[in-house]
Design a protein around this motif. Structure first.
Motif, mmCIF file in Angstrom:
data_model
loop_
_atom_site.group_PDB
_atom_site.id
_atom_site.type_symbol
_atom_site.label_atom_id
_atom_site.label_comp_id
_atom_site.label_asym_id
_atom_site.label_seq_id
_atom_site.Cartn_x
_atom_site.Cartn_y
_atom_site.Cartn_z
ATOM 1 N N VAL A 169 55.682 36.605 42.284
ATOM 2 C CA VAL A 169 54.411 36.853 41.587
ATOM 3 C C VAL A 169 54.086 38.344 41.510
ATOM 4 N N GLN A 170 54.640 39.109 42.439
ATOM 5 C CA GLN A 170 54.356 40.552 42.425
ATOM 6 C C GLN A 170 55.371 41.321 41.581
ATOM 7 N N ARG A 171 56.614 40.853 41.580
ATOM 8 C CA ARG A 171 57.685 41.611 40.955
ATOM 9 C C ARG A 171 57.911 41.257 39.485
ATOM 10 N N TRP A 172 57.723 39.980 39.135
ATOM 11 C CA TRP A 172 58.066 39.540 37.783
ATOM 12 C C TRP A 172 56.830 39.066 37.039
ATOM 13 N N ARG A 173 56.926 39.150 35.714
ATOM 14 C CA ARG A 173 55.823 38.702 34.872
ATOM 15 C C ARG A 173 55.713 37.182 34.931
ATOM 16 N N PRO A 177 48.537 32.382 39.632
ATOM 17 C CA PRO A 177 47.456 33.207 40.222
ATOM 18 C C PRO A 177 47.918 33.941 41.491
ATOM 19 N N THR A 178 47.248 35.065 41.748
ATOM 20 C CA THR A 178 47.572 35.845 42.957
ATOM 21 C C THR A 178 46.284 36.117 43.721
ATOM 22 N N VAL A 179 45.591 35.056 44.119
ATOM 23 C CA VAL A 179 44.302 35.247 44.800
ATOM 24 C C VAL A 179 44.463 35.650 46.263
ATOM 25 N N GLY A 186 40.874 37.247 46.620
ATOM 26 C CA GLY A 186 39.753 37.107 45.712
ATOM 27 C C GLY A 186 39.100 35.760 45.927
ATOM 28 N N ASP B 23 64.277 41.974 37.199
ATOM 29 C CA ASP B 23 63.052 42.769 37.191
ATOM 30 C C ASP B 23 62.774 43.343 35.798
ATOM 31 N N ASP B 24 61.522 43.238 35.387
ATOM 32 C CA ASP B 24 61.144 43.769 34.079
ATOM 33 C C ASP B 24 61.037 45.288 34.100
ATOM 34 N N ALA B 27 56.005 49.353 33.453
ATOM 35 C CA ALA B 27 55.559 49.494 32.070
ATOM 36 C C ALA B 27 55.712 50.950 31.639
ATOM 37 N N GLU B 34 48.345 47.406 32.482
ATOM 38 C CA GLU B 34 48.302 46.718 33.774
ATOM 39 C C GLU B 34 49.707 46.308 34.189
ATOM 40 N N ALA B 36 52.432 43.638 36.055
ATOM 41 C CA ALA B 36 52.557 42.170 35.931
ATOM 42 C C ALA B 36 51.613 41.445 36.883
ATOM 43 N N ALA B 37 51.489 41.945 38.102
ATOM 44 C CA ALA B 37 50.637 41.273 39.088
ATOM 45 C C ALA B 37 49.157 41.394 38.746
ATOM 46 N N GLU B 39 47.774 41.536 35.785
ATOM 47 C CA GLU B 39 47.345 40.810 34.593
ATOM 48 C C GLU B 39 46.838 39.417 34.913
ATOM 49 N N ARG B 40 47.223 38.882 36.079
ATOM 50 C CA ARG B 40 46.901 37.493 36.383
ATOM 51 C C ARG B 40 45.543 37.334 37.061
ATOM 52 N N ALA B 41 45.114 36.063 37.134
ATOM 53 C CA ALA B 41 43.859 35.780 37.823
ATOM 54 C C ALA B 41 43.961 36.247 39.264
ATOM 55 N N ALA B 42 43.021 37.049 39.694
ATOM 56 C CA ALA B 42 43.068 37.568 41.064
ATOM 57 C C ALA B 42 41.797 37.236 41.825
ATOM 58 N N GLN B 43 41.012 36.328 41.276
ATOM 59 C CA GLN B 43 39.751 36.008 41.925
ATOM 60 C C GLN B 43 39.286 34.601 41.555
#
Lengths: 233, 103
Positions: A169-173, A177-179, A186, B23-24, B27, B34, B36-37, B39-43
């Protein structure tokens, strides 16, 4: 310490752990359904999160124990380590199945699809498939020494996938979610406590199941060696 | 021991190569983009009042919890069966061993 005293001590630890886990599950259910608020965007379906994430953690515990047991078996060739390898793989696969079935139910509401080839989903599926192959190999009749060693190698191969699941989740698109992050999650306070308790309850459950399964496997090995002894008399 | 060494070597090789190719990369171009990490829901935020849902989440939630308990129950049932079967076999084999020793 003699065997009887050790068995009695083990039974006491087992009973205490069982009682603590059951009590924790009771408190966790109360926290999840009564105390923790409904999530603003996803609604009530977000509560799947409180069992889905700890199940993923229990899966790590199971697969990790299986890899350790397998490595020790390859070094020492002791049946007790082999039993631990089998027990960890079975319990890990059980929790992997829970993760792979409960995740899509949440995803249907959150993403609008049951499944997507997100890196975390894909690597979790891969881990499940590796350990399912391990169990298939071990279930082919009474496994011989070669099958046991090959299965142990497979468990070590499966171990490589665990950090990939965690860091995907941290390295690839992806869309997962990363709560829960190292910087702090979060999550609201009540959500955080419900999740924390669930983590402890699921860890206790995973330990109990691995313990019980390893004990059953050791008995099975004992029966197999007794059968072998009788056949060669 | 050789199998263990082979497994460890294979493990390290895969660990080093697969993330490198998959690995992408960072950017490029847009400095404000942003990662990759990010861009996602973080809350997850708690709702303050009643909120209507388009997809009935209650059914999905109930199904998920039913799956968890059903799978755990099935596993325990299987474990119990395995333990009972092994105990019976051990008893039978012990009796056979005793009988063969008495002969």
């Amino acid at each position: 310490m003699n065997i009887r005293a050790r068995q009695s001590g083990n039974a006491t630890v087992w009973a205490l752990l069982l009682f603590a886990t059951l009590a924790l599950f009771g408190v966790t259910l109360y926290m999840v359904f009564v105390v923790a608020p409904v999530e603003k965007q996803m609604g009530i379906v977000q509560k799947i999160f409180y069992f889905h994430v700890p199940s993923a953690y229990a899966m790590y515990v199971g697969f990790g124990v299986s890899a350790v047991g397998s490595a020790m078996y390859l070094i020492k060739r002791s049946p007790k380590w082999d039993a631990l390898g089998v027990a960890g793989a079975e319990v890990g696969t059980l929790f992997c199945l829970i993760v792979l079935l409960t995740g899509p139910l949440w995803a249907r509401k959150a993403w609008g699809v049951w499944w997507t080839w997100d890196p975390r989903l894909t690597t979790t599926l891969l881990a499940g498939m590796i350990f399912a192959a391990y169990l298939a190999l071990r279930s082919m009749g009474s496994a011989g020494e070669v099958e046991k060693r090959f299965a142990a190698g497979l468990a070590l191969f499966g171990l490589i996938d665990l950090p990939l699941i965690h860091y995907s989740v941290q390295r690839w698109r992806g869309v997962h979610p990363t709560v829960i992050t190292g910087k702090g999650g979060g999550l609201e306070s009540e959500m955080y406590w419900a999740l924390s308790l669930s983590f402890v309850a699921f860890t206790g459950l995973a330990i109990l199941l691995i313990w019980a399964r390893a004990s059953a496997e050791r008995q099975r090995e004992e029966a197999a060696s007794l059968r072998f002894e009788l056949m060669h008399r | 021991m050789r199998a263990l060494i082979s497994a460890v070597v294979l493990g390290f090789t895969l660990l080093l190569t697969s993330p490198t190719f998959a690995d992408d990369g960072p950017a490029t171009g847009d400095a404000g983009a942003e990662t990759a990490a990010e861009e996602r829901a973080a809350q997850f935020v708690g709702v303050t009042g009643p909120d209507a849902e388009s997809i009935p989440g209650g059914v999905l939630l109930l199904t998920a919890y039913a799956i968890v308990w059903a799978l755990l129950f099935l596993f325990l049932l299987r474990l119990r069966g395995l333990q009972r079967q092994t105990a019976e076999e051990l008893e039978r084999l012990s009796a056979e061993v005793q009988a063969s020793e008495g002969r």
